[in-house]
Write an enzyme that holds these catalytic residues in place. Structure first.
Site, PDB file in Angstrom:
ATOM      1  N   GLY A 189     -67.436   5.550  11.062  1.00 15.17           N
ATOM      2  CA  GLY A 189     -67.550   7.193  11.339  1.00 15.17           C
ATOM      3  C   GLY A 189     -67.862   8.055  10.071  1.00 15.17           C
ATOM      4  O   GLY A 189     -68.355   7.310   8.922  1.00 15.17           O
ATOM      5  N   PHE A 190     -67.478   8.949  10.084  1.00 12.30           N
ATOM      6  CA  PHE A 190     -67.596  10.093   8.727  1.00 12.30           C
ATOM      7  C   PHE A 190     -66.921   9.301   7.660  1.00 12.30           C
ATOM      8  O   PHE A 190     -67.652   9.273   6.540  1.00 12.30           O
ATOM      9  CB  PHE A 190     -67.012  11.424   9.046  1.00 12.30           C
ATOM     10  CG  PHE A 190     -67.975  12.175  10.087  1.00 12.30           C
ATOM     11  CD1 PHE A 190     -69.201  12.720   9.450  1.00 12.30           C
ATOM     12  CD2 PHE A 190     -67.530  12.530  11.375  1.00 12.30           C
ATOM     13  CE1 PHE A 190     -69.763  13.732  10.268  1.00 12.30           C
ATOM     14  CE2 PHE A 190     -68.769  13.026  12.298  1.00 12.30           C
ATOM     15  CZ  PHE A 190     -69.375  13.802  11.643  1.00 12.30           C
ATOM     16  N   ALA A 230     -64.253  16.499  10.226  1.00  9.86           N
ATOM     17  CA  ALA A 230     -65.398  15.555   9.647  1.00  9.86           C
ATOM     18  C   ALA A 230     -65.257  15.772   8.365  1.00  9.86           C
ATOM     19  O   ALA A 230     -65.450  15.030   7.611  1.00  9.86           O
ATOM     20  CB  ALA A 230     -66.809  15.937  10.406  1.00  9.86           C
ATOM     21  N   GLY A 254     -64.522   0.644  11.136  1.00  8.89           N
ATOM     22  CA  GLY A 254     -65.096   2.027  11.635  1.00  8.89           C
ATOM     23  C   GLY A 254     -66.063   2.448  10.586  1.00  8.89           C
ATOM     24  O   GLY A 254     -66.037   2.837   9.440  1.00  8.89           O
ATOM     25  N   ASP A 285     -59.629  10.329  10.556  1.00  4.01           N
ATOM     26  CA  ASP A 285     -58.625  10.639  11.715  1.00  4.01           C
ATOM     27  C   ASP A 285     -57.518   9.756  11.641  1.00  4.01           C
ATOM     28  O   ASP A 285     -56.224   9.723  12.636  1.00  4.01           O
ATOM     29  CB  ASP A 285     -59.294  10.777  12.949  1.00  4.01           C
ATOM     30  CG  ASP A 285     -60.140  12.130  13.250  1.00  4.01           C
ATOM     31  OD1 ASP A 285     -60.229  12.905  12.270  1.00  4.01           O
ATOM     32  OD2 ASP A 285     -60.562  12.171  14.289  1.00  4.01           O
ATOM     33  N   GLU A 313     -66.183  25.320  22.446  1.00  6.75           N
ATOM     34  CA  GLU A 313     -67.594  24.885  22.529  1.00  6.75           C
ATOM     35  C   GLU A 313     -68.418  24.157  23.795  1.00  6.75           C
ATOM     36  O   GLU A 313     -69.401  24.987  24.300  1.00  6.75           O
ATOM     37  CB  GLU A 313     -67.997  23.911  21.259  1.00  6.75           C
ATOM     38  CG  GLU A 313     -67.925  24.551  20.054  1.00  6.75           C
ATOM     39  CD  GLU A 313     -67.914  23.866  18.688  1.00  6.75           C
ATOM     40  OE1 GLU A 313     -67.744  22.436  18.883  1.00  6.75           O
ATOM     41  OE2 GLU A 313     -68.047  24.059  17.518  1.00  6.75           O
ATOM     42  N   VAL A 344     -62.335  -4.548  16.395  1.00  8.92           N
ATOM     43  CA  VAL A 344     -61.348  -5.089  15.775  1.00  8.92           C
ATOM     44  C   VAL A 344     -60.079  -5.236  16.536  1.00  8.92           C
ATOM     45  O   VAL A 344     -59.773  -3.971  17.138  1.00  8.92           O
ATOM     46  CB  VAL A 344     -61.441  -4.311  14.371  1.00  8.92           C
ATOM     47  CG1 VAL A 344     -59.967  -4.928  13.547  1.00  8.92           C
ATOM     48  CG2 VAL A 344     -62.319  -4.714  13.441  1.00  8.92           C
TER      49      VAL A 344
HETATM   50  C1  LIG Z   1     -65.934  16.322  20.448  1.00  6.30           C
HETATM   51  C2  LIG Z   1     -65.626  16.643  19.049  1.00  6.30           C
HETATM   52  C3  LIG Z   1     -66.177  17.585  18.288  1.00  6.30           C
HETATM   53  C4  LIG Z   1     -65.846  17.726  16.947  1.00  6.30           C
HETATM   54  N1  LIG Z   1     -66.448  18.611  16.242  1.00  6.30           N
HETATM   55  C5  LIG Z   1     -66.235  18.821  14.826  1.00  6.30           C
HETATM   56  C6  LIG Z   1     -66.828  19.889  14.060  1.00  6.30           C
HETATM   57  O1  LIG Z   1     -67.773  20.472  14.615  1.00  6.30           O
HETATM   58  N2  LIG Z   1     -66.356  19.873  12.911  1.00  6.30           N
HETATM   59  C7  LIG Z   1     -65.620  18.878  12.324  1.00  6.30           C
HETATM   60  O2  LIG Z   1     -65.215  19.044  10.994  1.00  6.30           O
HETATM   61  N3  LIG Z   1     -64.885  18.085  12.984  1.00  6.30           N
HETATM   62  C8  LIG Z   1     -65.211  18.012  14.136  1.00  6.30           C
HETATM   63  N4  LIG Z   1     -64.660  17.066  14.852  1.00  6.30           N
HETATM   64  C9  LIG Z   1     -63.665  16.013  14.371  1.00  6.30           C
HETATM   65  C10 LIG Z   1     -64.632  15.048  13.617  1.00  6.30           C
HETATM   66  O3  LIG Z   1     -65.690  14.496  14.401  1.00  6.30           O
HETATM   67  C11 LIG Z   1     -63.649  13.902  13.187  1.00  6.30           C
HETATM   68  O4  LIG Z   1     -62.586  14.468  12.341  1.00  6.30           O
HETATM   69  C12 LIG Z   1     -64.113  12.791  12.544  1.00  6.30           C
HETATM   70  O5  LIG Z   1     -65.009  12.072  13.401  1.00  6.30           O
HETATM   71  C13 LIG Z   1     -63.326  11.832  11.976  1.00  6.30           C
HETATM   72  O6  LIG Z   1     -64.112  10.831  11.261  1.00  6.30           O
HETATM   73  P1  LIG Z   1     -63.535   9.386  11.423  1.00  6.30           P
HETATM   74  O7  LIG Z   1     -64.335   8.508  10.509  1.00  6.30           O
HETATM   75  O8  LIG Z   1     -62.088   9.381  10.605  1.00  6.30           O
HETATM   76  O9  LIG Z   1     -63.463   8.942  12.836  1.00  6.30           O
HETATM   77  P2  LIG Z   1     -64.861   8.668  13.790  1.00  6.30           P
HETATM   78  O10 LIG Z   1     -65.801   9.379  13.436  1.00  6.30           O
HETATM   79  O11 LIG Z   1     -64.041   8.634  15.099  1.00  6.30           O
HETATM   80  O12 LIG Z   1     -65.131   7.039  13.414  1.00  6.30           O
HETATM   81  C14 LIG Z   1     -64.351   5.980  13.792  1.00  6.30           C
HETATM   82  C15 LIG Z   1     -65.153   4.839  14.108  1.00  6.30           C
HETATM   83  O13 LIG Z   1     -64.353   3.619  14.309  1.00  6.30           O
HETATM   84  C16 LIG Z   1     -64.816   2.877  15.248  1.00  6.30           C
HETATM   85  N5  LIG Z   1     -63.621   2.079  15.780  1.00  6.30           N
HETATM   86  C17 LIG Z   1     -62.698   2.615  16.352  1.00  6.30           C
HETATM   87  N6  LIG Z   1     -61.911   1.560  16.781  1.00  6.30           N
HETATM   88  C18 LIG Z   1     -62.495   0.607  16.604  1.00  6.30           C
HETATM   89  C19 LIG Z   1     -62.127  -0.755  16.576  1.00  6.30           C
HETATM   90  N7  LIG Z   1     -60.957  -1.309  17.216  1.00  6.30           N
HETATM   91  N8  LIG Z   1     -63.015  -1.702  16.000  1.00  6.30           N
HETATM   92  C20 LIG Z   1     -64.288  -1.545  15.787  1.00  6.30           C
HETATM   93  N9  LIG Z   1     -64.423  -0.114  15.442  1.00  6.30           N
HETATM   94  C21 LIG Z   1     -63.672   0.687  15.777  1.00  6.30           C
HETATM   95  C22 LIG Z   1     -65.630   3.938  16.199  1.00  6.30           C
HETATM   96  O14 LIG Z   1     -66.525   3.436  17.022  1.00  6.30           O
HETATM   97  C23 LIG Z   1     -65.965   4.862  15.475  1.00  6.30           C
HETATM   98  O15 LIG Z   1     -67.385   4.693  14.960  1.00  6.30           O
HETATM   99  C24 LIG Z   1     -65.063  16.815  16.435  1.00  6.30           C
HETATM  100  C25 LIG Z   1     -64.401  15.727  17.236  1.00  6.30           C
HETATM  101  C26 LIG Z   1     -64.658  15.739  18.643  1.00  6.30           C
HETATM  102  C27 LIG Z   1     -64.114  14.597  19.478  1.00  6.30           C
END
Ligand SMILES: Cc1cc2nc3c(=O)[nH]c(=O)nc-3n(C[C@H](O)[C@H](O)[C@H](O)COP(=O)(O)OP(=O)(O)OC[C@H]3O[C@@H](n4cnc5c(N)ncnc54)[C@H](O)[C@@H]3O)c2cc1C
Length: 433
Positions: free
Chosen positions: A10-11, A314, A8, A298, A168, A77
């Site tokens: 993401g952030f 994030a 993953g 998350d 939003e 994955v």
């Molecule tokens: C619409 C929306 C608006 C938001 N606005 C805000 C905001 O303004 N401020 C704030 O602080 N937070 C905000 N959030 C919350 C924030 O985006 C999340 O808390 C943050 O993205 C979590 O980061 P992460 O790295 O845990 O997961 P993510 O950023 O979701 O990254 C997870 C990654 O894992 C990958 N992945 C998932 N499953 C698999 C798999 N099986 N195999 C390979 N890859 C996989 C995905 O493609 C993704 O790239 C928002 C969320 C949403 C949905």
């Protein structure tokens, strides 16, 4: 050389990889089902045609092009072995590490609401935002051609969930209707468009102060958003939404901002899970009984200083990603990882043009209106992953603000977004007879 496998980007995962990069004794494999990081906070702006998809997604290979020890693998994955710290992707390829970092984020949760999985539009991924934008544009195009469709709910937009994402989205749709659409659709009576925001709670933005909540509600109403609070979505069909208070709203655009659960990957790990399918972690973000395995963002259930789980934000994911990288480096160098402490800088939510709420720092210093609006833009621009993204996005915001326009009203997902009005008519006729 130690191998770190990150699931993953993401952030959480991306920041972990960035912090580990250039370590002389570490190589990293970052696996993601997409070849880009999606920037969720800006997805509602993509969905309402304010920003282009490329403003909210960044290709990993560009981000890491100067990082010799980071290898990118695009693949979903499908299974993880916590004991051997191995991740297997859909085509059977396995990646085994000395360390395994699980940062697969979350996915939409419809809470079993009948019809929602089929007919509602979630807003979690870039793909979701593009499909939703196309649906919004598709119903506008249809109503422009045939105004009789307005009576069938073509211009009713319903958002389920009054948290930051739903608020939003509602505000941005309200602004889009009031400011931008008149110039774009000259034959369409745009004043007939309606935006509803539904939440089972009696307020919007439940994590914010009551002053912020009241301000947000007022600003939404100024944008023509009808608040349906204290009620929840009971059923979604292709042509309407039924609420728990018995109201039926004819609509073809139900936007789901009603909840999240951890990525489905967590359900196959063979360990007990916390609320929302999240993986429990120890204070150093490690998974108990599985040395070398960490869970972040998350995907993880991290306990905060007040003994409550940290929010899915994030900033939490980003800080956890950096902290995890520090702990891995310490362990590689022969030390022991340290507990993660989240530095809470506050929360903010955009309502629309010149309207936002921000509660800053530990003492929650409250801001509302244009100052909070500017703060939201500044903080989110700073969070963007690359310098180019920061510049491009700020320029787009400038154009939109000065021109009161929508920059990116391209209906590019027609096959997933167009409504088959004939079929709809036949279905509603058969429901009546
Ligand atoms: C619409 C929306 C608006 C938001 N606005 C805000 C905001 O303004 N401020 C704030 O602080 N937070 C905000 N959030 C919350 C924030 O985006 C999340 O808390 C943050 O993205 C979590 O980061 P992460 O790295 O845990 O997961 P993510 O950023 O979701 O990254 C997870 C990654 O894992 C990958 N992945 C998932 N499953 C698999 C798999 N099986 N195999 C390979 N890859 C996989 C995905 O493609 C993704 O790239 C928002 C969320 C949403 C949905």
């Amino acid at each position: 050389m130690k191998h770190v496998v990150i699931v993953g980007g993401g952030f959480a995962g991306l920041n972990c990889a960035l912090k580990l990069a250039f370590h002389p004794n570490i190589r990293i494999t970052l696996i993601d089902k997409n070849n880009y990081q999606q920037f969720q906070p800006l997805l509602y702006q993509v969905a309402t045609a304010g920003l282009a998809p490329t403003n909210a997604a960044f290709a990993f290979r560009n981000v890491f092009r100067r990082y010799p020890n980071v290898d990118i693998k695009m693949g979903e994955v499908v299974s993880v072995d916590l004991k051997t710290r191995a991740a297997e992707v859909a085509d059977g390829q396995k990646y085994q590490g000395d360390f395994l970092v699980l940062a697969a984020g979350s996915q939409v949760n419809f809470f079993g609401t009948p019809g929602a999985d089929k007919h509602a539009f979630p807003l979690y991924s870039l793909h979701d935002a593009e499909v939703l934008r196309s649906r919004i544009l598709a119903v506008l195009e249809s109503a422009d051609r045939d105004p009789s469709l307005i009576a069938k709910g073509a211009l009713n937009f319903v958002i389920v969930g009054g948290g930051p994402t739903g608020t939003e989205m509602a505000g941005a749709l309200g602004d889009m209707i009031q400011l931008a659409l008149k110039d774009l659709y000259k034959d369409l009576d745009v004043s007939k468009a309606k935006v509803f925001l539904v939440d089972r709670d009696h307020k919007v933005l439940s994590a914010f102060s009551s002053k912020s909540q009241k301000y947000a509600a007022r600003m939404l109403e100024q944008r023509g958003v009808q608040l349906k609070l204290g009620t929840s979505a009971k059923e979604v069909t292709s042509g309407h939404l039924v609420l728990s208070d018995g109201t039926t709203i004819p609509t073809h655009t139900v936007i789901w901002a009603g909840g999240l659960k951890a990525s489905s990957l967590s359900s196959d790990l063979g360990v007990p899970l916390a609320h929302g399918g999240r993986l429990d972690v120890q204070p150093d973000l490690g998974v108990k009984d599985f040395p070398g395995v960490y869970a972040l963002g998350d995907f993880a259930n991290v306990t905060g200083a007040d003994a409550k789980p940290l929010p899915q934000l994030a900033s939490v994911a980003e800080q956890a990603g950096k902290h995890c990288a520090k702990n891995i480096k310490t362990v590689v160098d022969g030390g022991a990882g340290k507990p993660f402490h989240y530095l809470d800088k506050g929360i903010m939510a955009m309502i629309g043009r010149n309207s936002a709420v921000a509660e800053l720092g530990k003492h929650r210093h409250e801001l509302q209106g244009p100052i909070a609006f500017a703060a939201w833009l500044g903080v989110h621009a700073a969070l963007l992953t690359t310098l180019r993204a920061k510049i491009d996005t700020v320029v787009e915001w400038g154009w939109d603000y000065l021109g009161k326009s929508t920059a990116d009203s391209v209906l590019d997902r027609a096959s997933q977004a167009n409504v088959d009005w004939k079929e709809e008519e036949e279905r509603s006729d058969s429901e009546v007879h």
